[in-house]
Design a protein around this motif. Sequence first.
Motif, short mmCIF file in Angstrom:
data_model
loop_
_atom_site.label_atom_id
_atom_site.label_comp_id
_atom_site.label_asym_id
_atom_site.label_seq_id
_atom_site.Cartn_x
_atom_site.Cartn_y
_atom_site.Cartn_z
N PHE A 157 -3.47 -6.59 -13.29
CA PHE A 157 -3.40 -6.26 -14.72
C PHE A 157 -4.34 -5.10 -15.02
N CYS A 158 -5.52 -5.09 -14.39
CA CYS A 158 -6.45 -3.96 -14.55
C CYS A 158 -5.80 -2.67 -14.06
N TRP A 159 -5.13 -2.77 -12.90
CA TRP A 159 -4.43 -1.58 -12.38
C TRP A 159 -3.33 -1.16 -13.34
N PHE A 160 -2.64 -2.15 -13.88
CA PHE A 160 -1.56 -1.87 -14.84
C PHE A 160 -2.12 -1.09 -16.02
N LEU A 161 -3.26 -1.55 -16.57
CA LEU A 161 -3.85 -0.87 -17.73
C LEU A 161 -4.30 0.55 -17.37
N ALA A 162 -4.92 0.70 -16.19
CA ALA A 162 -5.39 2.02 -15.77
C ALA A 162 -4.21 2.98 -15.59
N LEU A 163 -3.15 2.48 -14.93
CA LEU A 163 -1.98 3.34 -14.68
C LEU A 163 -1.27 3.68 -15.98
N ILE A 164 -1.15 2.69 -16.86
CA ILE A 164 -0.49 2.92 -18.16
C ILE A 164 -1.27 3.99 -18.94
N ALA A 165 -2.60 3.82 -18.96
CA ALA A 165 -3.43 4.77 -19.71
C ALA A 165 -3.27 6.18 -19.14
N SER A 166 -3.27 6.26 -17.80
CA SER A 166 -3.14 7.56 -17.15
C SER A 166 -1.79 8.20 -17.47
N ARG A 167 -0.72 7.38 -17.39
CA ARG A 167 0.61 7.91 -17.64
C ARG A 167 0.82 8.26 -19.12
N TRP A 205 0.83 -1.21 0.00
CA TRP A 205 0.00 0.00 0.00
C TRP A 205 0.86 1.26 0.00
N LEU A 206 2.00 1.21 0.73
CA LEU A 206 2.89 2.37 0.76
C LEU A 206 3.44 2.66 -0.64
N VAL A 207 3.86 1.59 -1.33
CA VAL A 207 4.38 1.78 -2.70
C VAL A 207 3.27 2.34 -3.59
N ALA A 208 2.05 1.81 -3.43
CA ALA A 208 0.92 2.28 -4.24
C ALA A 208 0.65 3.76 -3.98
N VAL A 209 0.64 4.13 -2.69
CA VAL A 209 0.40 5.54 -2.34
C VAL A 209 1.51 6.42 -2.89
N GLY A 210 2.78 5.94 -2.76
CA GLY A 210 3.93 6.68 -3.28
C GLY A 210 3.80 6.91 -4.78
N ALA A 230 7.51 1.79 -18.17
CA ALA A 230 8.71 1.73 -17.32
C ALA A 230 8.40 2.24 -15.92
N GLU A 231 7.64 3.33 -15.84
CA GLU A 231 7.31 3.90 -14.52
C GLU A 231 6.43 2.93 -13.72
N VAL A 232 5.45 2.34 -14.39
CA VAL A 232 4.60 1.36 -13.72
C VAL A 232 5.43 0.14 -13.30
N VAL A 249 7.19 -3.32 -5.35
CA VAL A 249 6.27 -4.18 -4.56
C VAL A 249 6.79 -5.62 -4.54
N VAL A 250 7.23 -6.10 -5.70
CA VAL A 250 7.73 -7.49 -5.77
C VAL A 250 8.92 -7.68 -4.84
N LEU A 251 9.87 -6.75 -4.89
CA LEU A 251 11.09 -6.90 -4.08
C LEU A 251 10.79 -6.77 -2.59
N VAL A 252 9.96 -5.80 -2.23
CA VAL A 252 9.69 -5.58 -0.80
C VAL A 252 8.85 -6.72 -0.21
N THR A 253 7.76 -7.09 -0.91
CA THR A 253 6.91 -8.17 -0.37
C THR A 253 7.67 -9.50 -0.37
N GLY A 254 8.51 -9.70 -1.38
CA GLY A 254 9.31 -10.93 -1.43
C GLY A 254 10.28 -11.00 -0.27
#
Lengths: 156, 233
Positions: B199-209, A120-125, B87-89, B96-101
């Motif tokens: 993937f939905c978030w990916f598409l929304a963020l990509i479209a926004s960016r 969530w922090l990454v998402a908010v960031g 790239a930004e997404v 997220v992958v690195l931190v949660t992992g």
Amino acid sequence: MRSRVWIVVAALAMFSARAHAETPGPDARAACVAAMNVDKAFATDVVMNATKQADPAVLRRTCDVALGLDAKYAADLAEHAADLESANRRLAADAKQHETASDAIAKNERHVIIAYAAMWLVAVGFLLFLRQRQLGLRREIALLRRDLEASLKENA
Amino acid sequence: MAVPRSATDWMVPVFGLLGAIGLVVCIWLIFTWVPNDAVLFFNQRIFYFHVGHAFNLFIAVGVCGVSSLLFLWRRTPRWDDLALAAAEVAVAYGAVVLVTGSVWAKAAWDHWWVWENRLMMSLLLWLVLVAYVLVRRYAGASADRLAAGLAVFGTVGLPFIYTMVNKGDQHPQAGTNGNVATLTGPMQIVFWLSVATFFCWFLALIASRVASTRGERELRELREQGLDAGLLT
């Protein structure tokens, strides 16, 4: 008169049969012993049933006597007691293991919460980054508009 | 005459809404429906978001790499806009992958980090993506081409990262029995739902960016035209 005599005889016969059923006679006892000698399973059932109904104090005294008479029985009993103690210790160890596993799961919960919070922090960031870019774009548009208006005024 | 609407205009609200609904459903299912894993217990629930993001990270890097390649070939700005947005997404998803992992590794194996192949390659890929964003920001006039080359270079590493999980490295496996295909029913359903959600978030963020980047570029071009025409100083 004869019928009355028959009624009295029949009543006496019934009373006698009932009394006979409540207190088995020597014949029934002998028959039972013979049956127990022939059929070991039946003998075991009879003994188990009698044991269940027996007074614990009597059982204990009987056991004491048996222990005094049979050294091997005493040794077997001691071994059995040791086995029981060992089983209890194993149960206690299992309970401890379950407790440890439960603690581990609780610890995992903490890590799961940390992981989800990090997400969530990454998402908010990232959303803040997007917002900053949007604000930058708006500033650029405002600047361009101002420059164009100034230029138009100069030309007018 | 109505102004034609760009695809990005409807993509952001539609996929944003789908992503929000999916996120709520996923979290609810992860914590109420999915059983505990037999080996990893409760902490296996990190897997659904960790690997869900990883799958979408691969997609984002793939989009960035292919768009960069097309930009280098055709020099069409729209491919560059798409590459930058992806790239930004990808940087966000990679974080997220690195931190949660890392948190999952600490919970399951009592190590925040292990210097093994897949983790190293994933970290390197993320650093390449960060480098891409930094180059775009600070490298000046030729930033787009430099960054595009960097993106293509980073994308080449994707197949290695994906296949390394089956090459005997120390990276944790998806489920008790190994890969995703061997997960039990509810685990697999929630996993694919989480992949679809991100993937939905990916598409929304990509479209926004993409819309934002396109706006920035158009604004820059208008300013240059204004300067050339003598309207701006």
